[in-house]
Design a protein around this motif. Structure first.
Motif, PDB file in Angstrom:
ATOM      1  N   THR A 114      21.912  54.891  -8.464  1.00 36.74           N
ATOM      2  CA  THR A 114      20.858  54.691  -9.464  1.00 36.74           C
ATOM      3  C   THR A 114      20.277  53.295  -9.358  1.00 36.74           C
ATOM      4  O   THR A 114      19.053  53.103  -9.430  1.00 36.74           O
ATOM      5  N   VAL A 115      21.129  52.297  -9.167  1.00 41.46           N
ATOM      6  CA  VAL A 115      20.651  50.917  -9.044  1.00 41.46           C
ATOM      7  C   VAL A 115      19.781  50.773  -7.797  1.00 41.46           C
ATOM      8  O   VAL A 115      18.703  50.171  -7.838  1.00 41.46           O
ATOM      9  N   LEU A 116      20.243  51.344  -6.681  1.00 40.60           N
ATOM     10  CA  LEU A 116      19.450  51.278  -5.450  1.00 40.60           C
ATOM     11  C   LEU A 116      18.109  51.980  -5.630  1.00 40.60           C
ATOM     12  O   LEU A 116      17.065  51.477  -5.186  1.00 40.60           O
ATOM     13  N   GLY A 117      18.136  53.140  -6.264  1.00 44.26           N
ATOM     14  CA  GLY A 117      16.887  53.860  -6.509  1.00 44.26           C
ATOM     15  C   GLY A 117      15.936  53.077  -7.391  1.00 44.26           C
ATOM     16  O   GLY A 117      14.721  53.042  -7.142  1.00 44.26           O
ATOM     17  N   SER A 118      16.462  52.436  -8.425  1.00 44.95           N
ATOM     18  CA  SER A 118      15.611  51.647  -9.317  1.00 44.95           C
ATOM     19  C   SER A 118      15.021  50.440  -8.592  1.00 44.95           C
ATOM     20  O   SER A 118      13.872  50.053  -8.844  1.00 44.95           O
ATOM     21  N   MET A 119      15.792  49.849  -7.671  1.00 47.73           N
ATOM     22  CA  MET A 119      15.299  48.701  -6.917  1.00 47.73           C
ATOM     23  C   MET A 119      14.196  49.111  -5.950  1.00 47.73           C
ATOM     24  O   MET A 119      13.220  48.387  -5.757  1.00 47.73           O
ATOM     25  N   ILE A 120      14.359  50.291  -5.339  1.00 48.46           N
ATOM     26  CA  ILE A 120      13.315  50.781  -4.433  1.00 48.46           C
ATOM     27  C   ILE A 120      12.040  51.087  -5.213  1.00 48.46           C
ATOM     28  O   ILE A 120      10.926  50.706  -4.803  1.00 48.46           O
ATOM     29  N   LEU A 121      12.185  51.761  -6.344  1.00 45.23           N
ATOM     30  CA  LEU A 121      11.023  52.050  -7.182  1.00 45.23           C
ATOM     31  C   LEU A 121      10.372  50.757  -7.663  1.00 45.23           C
ATOM     32  O   LEU A 121       9.144  50.618  -7.645  1.00 45.23           O
ATOM     33  N   ASP A 122      11.196  49.797  -8.067  1.00 44.01           N
ATOM     34  CA  ASP A 122      10.688  48.512  -8.532  1.00 44.01           C
ATOM     35  C   ASP A 122       9.955  47.774  -7.414  1.00 44.01           C
ATOM     36  O   ASP A 122       8.950  47.109  -7.662  1.00 44.01           O
ATOM     37  N   THR A 123      10.451  47.920  -6.183  1.00 44.45           N
ATOM     38  CA  THR A 123       9.791  47.274  -5.042  1.00 44.45           C
ATOM     39  C   THR A 123       8.405  47.855  -4.816  1.00 44.45           C
ATOM     40  O   THR A 123       7.438  47.119  -4.576  1.00 44.45           O
ATOM     41  N   PHE A 124       8.285  49.183  -4.883  1.00 45.01           N
ATOM     42  CA  PHE A 124       6.968  49.808  -4.738  1.00 45.01           C
ATOM     43  C   PHE A 124       6.004  49.283  -5.807  1.00 45.01           C
ATOM     44  O   PHE A 124       4.836  48.993  -5.521  1.00 45.01           O
ATOM     45  N   ILE A 125       6.502  49.145  -7.018  1.00 45.78           N
ATOM     46  CA  ILE A 125       5.641  48.714  -8.125  1.00 45.78           C
ATOM     47  C   ILE A 125       5.222  47.260  -7.964  1.00 45.78           C
ATOM     48  O   ILE A 125       4.046  46.907  -8.162  1.00 45.78           O
ATOM     49  N   VAL A 126       6.164  46.385  -7.587  1.00 47.06           N
ATOM     50  CA  VAL A 126       5.826  44.971  -7.460  1.00 47.06           C
ATOM     51  C   VAL A 126       4.887  44.745  -6.277  1.00 47.06           C
ATOM     52  O   VAL A 126       3.990  43.879  -6.334  1.00 47.06           O
TER      53      VAL A 126
END
Length: 316
Positions: A114-126
């Motif tokens: 979940t943490v890895l997924g949130s970081m990947i999603l956050d990277t796309f957004i940033v």
């Protein structure tokens, strides 16, 4: 291959840092003659506060990504994890802060996937936020390439080719393509109507963070030039966003060291002159490094206070 990409990125970062240090040496007499008066130090202080405040925005954005994945946590915990892990971005390889965030998140009960997924999603957004903020600097980039000397043009080409090399090399690897395909399908699955408000909030928070960083740079440029006439704030913010993107995309550059300074120098030079641009880029690096250190120290102190057992009087 990952090690090769990290090494190549480190080499590019080192070359850019060397070029920037040489630029400082070349303009040292002019930079030292700039007025480092109370206005400059006050601007650096305000820029430091603004930069430190961006942690609150980026923490909120990451918390939104966790909410999208169905693992909401209190905002103060997300903030604490981020401020404690981000300082590790200065370690060689530029992955220490990611590893630190995963480890700290596991301690509060978040699953690693979940943490890895949130970081990947956050990277796309940033990346989307920084890309939006850098759109209005395209014309300025064309002007830089046309007006600057051969060395500057070579520096721009070097940074661009390094970024493209890293992207295309990674794209050629089957394991990278498969992993990227899975993550894209996962992100597409998350982009549902019910998640759009959270994604919009995350995008707004990251955009606000980039604009805040651009504003900090704007204050430094105004202070060094003593130009009270309103400068092109959008252009400066676009330069900042572009420099951040380059530092982020080139692998192995600790905190974008060298890469971002060169991009700032090339982008700000046509607006303020090379002397003030070099001084502003160096001052921004001082501000961000000090800001990261102070934020980390504050987060560590707060964590120690929270972990401290209550005194007998408090227990009563």
């Amino acid at each position: 291959m990952k090690r090769f990409l990290a090494f190549a990125g480190f080499v590019v970062s080192f070359a850019c840092a060397f070029y920037f240090v040489r630029a400082i040496a070349h303009h040292w007499e002019a930079i030292s003659s700039l007025s480092w008066d109370s206005l400059v130090w006050m601007s650096m202080g305000v820029a430091l506060i603004i930069y430190a405040g961006t942690y609150s925005l980026t923490s909120y954005a990451w918390n939104c990504s966790l909410n999208v994945l169905g693992y909401p946590i209190p905002y103060r915990i997300a903030l604490r994890i981020l401020v404690l892990s981000q300082f590790a971005k200065y370690l060689p390889g530029n992955v220490g802060h990611h590893v630190g965030r995963v480890m700290l998140a596991k301690r509060v009960g978040l699953p690693t996937n979940t943490v890895l997924g949130s970081m990947i999603l956050d990277t796309f957004i940033v990346l989307a936020a920084a890309g939006i903020c850098s759109l209005w600097v395209v014309q300025l980039l064309i002007q830089v390439i046309r007006s600057q000397g051969t060395v500057s043009t070579h520096a721009i080409v070097l940074i661009a080719l390094a970024g493209l090399f890293a992207i295309f090399t990674a794209a050629l690897l089957p394991i990278t393509r498969r992993a990227l395909s899975r993550q894209i399908r996962h992100v597409q699955h998350l982009v549902q109507m019910k998640n759009l408000p959270l994604l919009a909030k995350a995008l707004a928070a990251h955009t606000g963070s980039v604009l805040a960083g651009g504003t900090a740079l704007y204050l430094l440029c105004i202070a060094f030039t003593h130009n009270m006439v309103p400068a092109p704030w959008l252009d400066i913010t676009g330069v900042y966003a572009t420099a951040w993107l380059l530092g982020f995309l080139i692998p192995g550059a600790p905190a974008g060291l060298g890469v971002r300074e060169i991009a700032l120098l090339l982008g700000l030079g046509p607006i303020f002159g090379n002397d003030a641009a070099t001084a502003a880029a160096a001052a921004l690096r001082m501000v961000t490094t000090l800001g990261d250190g102070l934020v980390f120290a504050s987060g560590f102190a707060l964590r120690r206070l929270e972990a401290k057992p209550p005194s007998p009087d408090e227990a009563i």
